[in-house]
Design a protein around this motif. Structure first.
Motif, PDB file in Angstrom:
ATOM      1  N   LEU A  21       0.861  -1.193   0.000  1.00 19.83           N
ATOM      2  CA  LEU A  21       0.000   0.000   0.000  1.00 19.83           C
ATOM      3  C   LEU A  21       0.891   1.235   0.000  1.00 19.83           C
ATOM      4  CD1 LEU A  21      -2.716   1.472   0.440  1.00 19.83           C
ATOM      5  CD2 LEU A  21      -2.402   1.066   2.904  1.00 19.83           C
ATOM      6  N   HIS A  22       0.597   2.193  -0.881  1.00 21.77           N
ATOM      7  CA  HIS A  22       1.456   3.375  -0.915  1.00 21.77           C
ATOM      8  C   HIS A  22       0.717   4.636  -1.325  1.00 21.77           C
ATOM      9  CE1 HIS A  22       1.938   1.009  -4.675  1.00 21.77           C
ATOM     10  NE2 HIS A  22       1.848   2.171  -5.290  1.00 21.77           N
ATOM     11  N   ALA A  23       1.259   5.771  -0.855  1.00 28.31           N
ATOM     12  CA  ALA A  23       0.779   7.086  -1.289  1.00 28.31           C
ATOM     13  C   ALA A  23       1.967   7.834  -1.870  1.00 28.31           C
ATOM     14  CB  ALA A  23       0.216   7.862  -0.109  1.00 28.31           C
ATOM     15  N   ILE A  24       1.725   8.470  -3.038  1.00 30.31           N
ATOM     16  CA  ILE A  24       2.811   9.191  -3.718  1.00 30.31           C
ATOM     17  C   ILE A  24       2.323  10.602  -4.043  1.00 30.31           C
ATOM     18  CG2 ILE A  24       4.258   9.243  -5.800  1.00 30.31           C
ATOM     19  CD1 ILE A  24       3.801   6.189  -5.994  1.00 30.31           C
ATOM     20  N   PRO A  25       3.036  11.630  -3.569  1.00 27.30           N
ATOM     21  CA  PRO A  25       2.628  12.991  -3.940  1.00 27.30           C
ATOM     22  C   PRO A  25       3.087  13.307  -5.363  1.00 27.30           C
ATOM     23  CG  PRO A  25       4.573  13.052  -2.513  1.00 27.30           C
ATOM     24  CD  PRO A  25       4.230  11.605  -2.694  1.00 27.30           C
ATOM     25  N   LEU A  26       2.176  13.840  -6.182  1.00 29.02           N
ATOM     26  CA  LEU A  26       2.545  14.166  -7.570  1.00 29.02           C
ATOM     27  C   LEU A  26       2.584  15.673  -7.805  1.00 29.02           C
ATOM     28  CD1 LEU A  26       0.521  11.401  -9.479  1.00 29.02           C
ATOM     29  CD2 LEU A  26       2.992  11.513  -9.143  1.00 29.02           C
ATOM     30  N   GLY A  27       2.399  16.453  -6.750  1.00 25.20           N
ATOM     31  CA  GLY A  27       2.470  17.916  -6.884  1.00 25.20           C
ATOM     32  C   GLY A  27       1.085  18.535  -6.971  1.00 25.20           C
ATOM     33  N   ASP A  28       0.965  19.772  -6.494  1.00 28.06           N
ATOM     34  CA  ASP A  28      -0.291  20.539  -6.528  1.00 28.06           C
ATOM     35  C   ASP A  28      -1.441  19.802  -5.838  1.00 28.06           C
ATOM     36  OD1 ASP A  28       1.099  22.447  -8.016  1.00 28.06           O
ATOM     37  OD2 ASP A  28       0.565  21.474  -9.917  1.00 28.06           O
ATOM     38  N   GLY A  29      -1.125  19.027  -4.814  1.00 25.69           N
ATOM     39  CA  GLY A  29      -2.183  18.350  -4.042  1.00 25.69           C
ATOM     40  C   GLY A  29      -2.683  17.061  -4.675  1.00 25.69           C
ATOM     41  N   VAL A  30      -2.127  16.689  -5.827  1.00 29.69           N
ATOM     42  CA  VAL A  30      -2.539  15.421  -6.450  1.00 29.69           C
ATOM     43  C   VAL A  30      -1.741  14.291  -5.801  1.00 29.69           C
ATOM     44  CG1 VAL A  30      -2.649  14.070  -8.592  1.00 29.69           C
ATOM     45  CG2 VAL A  30      -3.133  16.534  -8.638  1.00 29.69           C
ATOM     46  N   GLU A  31      -2.441  13.225  -5.422  1.00 29.94           N
ATOM     47  CA  GLU A  31      -1.774  12.079  -4.805  1.00 29.94           C
ATOM     48  C   GLU A  31      -2.175  10.806  -5.540  1.00 29.94           C
ATOM     49  OE1 GLU A  31      -1.273  13.253  -0.160  1.00 29.94           O
ATOM     50  OE2 GLU A  31      -3.298  13.224  -0.936  1.00 29.94           O
ATOM     51  N   TYR A  32      -1.219   9.898  -5.637  1.00 27.11           N
ATOM     52  CA  TYR A  32      -1.454   8.575  -6.248  1.00 27.11           C
ATOM     53  C   TYR A  32      -1.560   7.581  -5.096  1.00 27.11           C
ATOM     54  CZ  TYR A  32      -0.166   4.238  -8.771  1.00 27.11           C
ATOM     55  OH  TYR A  32      -0.123   2.964  -9.286  1.00 27.11           O
ATOM     56  N   LEU A  33      -2.647   6.846  -5.051  1.00 32.87           N
ATOM     57  CA  LEU A  33      -2.833   5.816  -4.016  1.00 32.87           C
ATOM     58  C   LEU A  33      -2.862   4.462  -4.701  1.00 32.87           C
ATOM     59  CD1 LEU A  33      -5.794   7.565  -2.132  1.00 32.87           C
ATOM     60  CD2 LEU A  33      -3.355   7.733  -1.594  1.00 32.87           C
ATOM     61  N   GLY A  34      -1.948   3.580  -4.314  1.00 37.51           N
ATOM     62  CA  GLY A  34      -1.908   2.280  -4.974  1.00 37.51           C
ATOM     63  C   GLY A  34      -1.533   1.206  -3.996  1.00 37.51           C
ATOM     64  N   ALA A  35      -1.492   0.022  -4.443  1.00 37.49           N
ATOM     65  CA  ALA A  35      -2.144  -0.493  -5.624  1.00 37.49           C
ATOM     66  C   ALA A  35      -2.575  -1.911  -5.293  1.00 37.49           C
ATOM     67  CB  ALA A  35      -1.176  -0.503  -6.803  1.00 37.49           C
TER      68      ALA A  35
END
Ligand SMILES: Cc1cc2nc3c(=O)[nH]c(=O)nc-3n(C[C@H](O)[C@H](O)[C@H](O)COP(=O)(O)OP(=O)(O)OC[C@H]3O[C@@H](n4cnc5c(N)ncnc54)[C@H](O)[C@@H]3O)c2cc1C
Length: 486
Positions: free
Chosen positions: A276-290
């Motif tokens: 399980l992971h969270a990745i910040p992509l900038g400007d408040g966008v986050e990737y939650l996977g997987a």
């Protein structure tokens, strides 16, 4: 593309592996005519759904250093960790996309929390041991000091390790820049699908396309990820490891409440749910996977069950304020998974036909190194057979455990996954009942198979609950393996 155009190399597959290899080859051999074949939409491609965590130590499990093959795989990942900074710098310059690394997040924190049973304990211990063994920079930090982390009390982390050299990057931005850079170097991208290979007297002559046309070339590379399975029918049955599609669902969200994560925050790898992971992509966008469930064919749509699971575990274990985040997009991709879990990389018994797939969970991370090794071989500057001998595409499946161990491990993972999913038992019993249930299910499967081998928990999960497993393709494959390699 007109059939008479002269082509030296056709790369079948336009994901990160095929595109990186085409780009590397075009850079190093400017006169070579290269075509990358693959559908423009890339639906179901792993590379379009990947995190993409650039993790080596963050991916460690208790299996990572267990065998010579897994050590060789780990070495590829370590080389990739060293290769990424220069690879990105070069990509920036050659694609002209100066901000391709805009989303690059520096640092990965691996959590040990109480949510996944003892599987996480074992994988976390393996991570600690490997960090010490390879002298990799790391720091044990207080979970309370991790920006953005705010799980439910029942899922609070017990320990956290920060890996400063490991991060993540926007996979879609990198793939787009790779395609731009490759095109600038003269690589042609053809929107189409391979249906098979043209082979004459044991030598590849080209690729036949689904639309009936042909691309003739003396060198063909199969790099179609989880879509490669049907194309391996050019080899005799049982000679190449059976392929699975590791369906992965992820979601990109826009932060509304809370500060959000400042770098990658993840758990160790877990077989049924990936790490399980969270990745910040900038400007408040986050990737939650997987998520990670294996199927015989790639999928193109997220399903309710695993989508719900992903959101639940992210909210419970990472930050309960994700409840308020907006959904930007759901992502679905299929990891290319060989039955033994190891990559397929090398030349084959068909002259001129190479394979580069089976990269499972960390193909994005390993792509610069795989590109270099494959191109070394194509240009006669190195040999894949010598560089990665364990991963030759035509091989007996690599067995990492015995059948007895596989049955026990399957149950161990099944119990851990059930705990993560919220298992509650009546007070007069414990998880032994579940352990017995999983062991019996796996044993029933093995009893029905004439030539069993030790399979990983995620592979077993994809077949033991299939009521038709008696005439399942894997049983046929195992029989063919026995006939060929016994
Ligand atoms: C949800 C998820 C998260 C992941 N996270 C990470 C991560 O954090 N870090 C990491 O390193 N890796 C990660 N991975 C794994 C990584 O994405 C893969 O290992 C890697 O992208 C595989 O690349 P590929 O080019 O082999 O396959 P793909 O990306 O699947 O590309 C194959 C391409 O072939 C095309 N194709 C299909 N059929 C044909 C045909 N008949 N002819 C020609 N082309 C065809 C497809 O359209 C596709 O574009 C993740 C994967 C998933 C699914």
């Amino acid at each position: 593309m007109p059939e008479q155009d002269s082509i030296d190399v056709v790369v079948v597959g336009n994901g990160v592996i095929g595109t990186s290899i085409a780009y590397e080859l075009a850079r190093r051999s400017p006169g070579t005519s290269i075509v990358v074949l693959g559908p423009r939409h890339r639906s179901g491609a792993a590379s379009m759904a990947a995190g993409a965590m650039l993790n080596t130590f963050g991916e460690i499990t208790k299996y990572t250093l267990m065998s010579p093959a897994s050590q060789a795989k780990f070495q590829l990942c370590r080389d990739a960790l060293d290769a990424w900074p220069a690879w990105l710098e070069q990509l920036k310059q050659e694609s002209g996309v100066a901000d391709v690394d805009k989303s690059l997040s520096h640092g990965t924190t691996v959590l040990l929390n109480a949510k996944s049973g003892h599987l996480d304990d074992e994988n976390f211990a393996a991570l600690l041991a490997a960090l010490a063994k390879f002298d990799e920079p790391h720091e044990e930090i207080a979970p309370a000091d991790i920006p953005g982390l705010d799980p439910l009390a029942e899922a609070r982390p017990l320990r956290a390790l920060h890996l400063p050299r490991e991060g993540a990057i926007d996979a879609r931005a990198v793939l787009s820049a790779l395609e731009t850079a490759a095109t600038r170097h003269g690589v042609r991208f053809v929107d189409g699908e391979a249906a098979g290979f043209e082979v004459e007297n044991g030598t590849v002559r080209g690729v036949s396309l689904a639309d009936g046309s042909t691309l003739s070339a003396g060198t063909v590379l199969l790099a179609a990820g989880s879509f490669s399975g049907p194309l391996t029918s050019v080899f005799e049955e049982g000679s190449v490891p059976a392929m699975f599609a590791g369906k992965g669902i992820a979601v990109q969200t826009q932060r509304r409440v809370g500060v959000g994560f400042q770098h990658v925050v993840r758990t160790p790898n877990r077989s049924g749910s990936c790490g399980l992971h969270a990745i910040p992509l900038g400007d408040g966008v986050e990737y939650l996977g997987a998520t990670n469930l294996l199927f015989s064919e790639p999928a193109h749509t997220p399903d309710i069950g695993m989508s719900e699971f992903l959101v639940q575990v992210a909210r419970e274990q990472l930050d309960h304020r994700l409840f308020y985040s907006d959904v930007v997009s759901w992502l679905v991709g299929n990891r290319p998974v060989a039955i033994d879990g190891f990559p397929l990389i090398g030349r084959t018994s068909i002259d001129g036909l190479l394979v580069a797939t089976g990269t499972y969970r960390d193909g994005f991370h390993c792509s610069p190194v795989l590109a270099k090794l494959v191109v070394d071989d194509i240009l006669g500057e190195g040999s894949l057979a010598e560089a990665v001998p364990h991963f030759k595409p035509e091989r007996r499946p690599i067995e990492s455990m015995t059948v007895e161990e596989a049955v026990k491990e399957f149950a161990f993972h099944g119990v851990s996954a059930s705990i993560e999913a919220g298992l509650r038992l009546p007070s007069h019993t414990d998880t032994t009942v579940l352990d017995v249930f999983y062991q019996q299910a796996a044993q029933r499967y093995y009893d029905a198979v004439e030539h069993p081998i030790g399979l990983s928990p995620e592979v077993l999960l994809s077949i033991v609950f299939d009521p038709d497993h008696a005439d399942h393709r894997i049983t046929r494959y195992l029989n063919a393996v026995h006939a060929r390699y016994a």
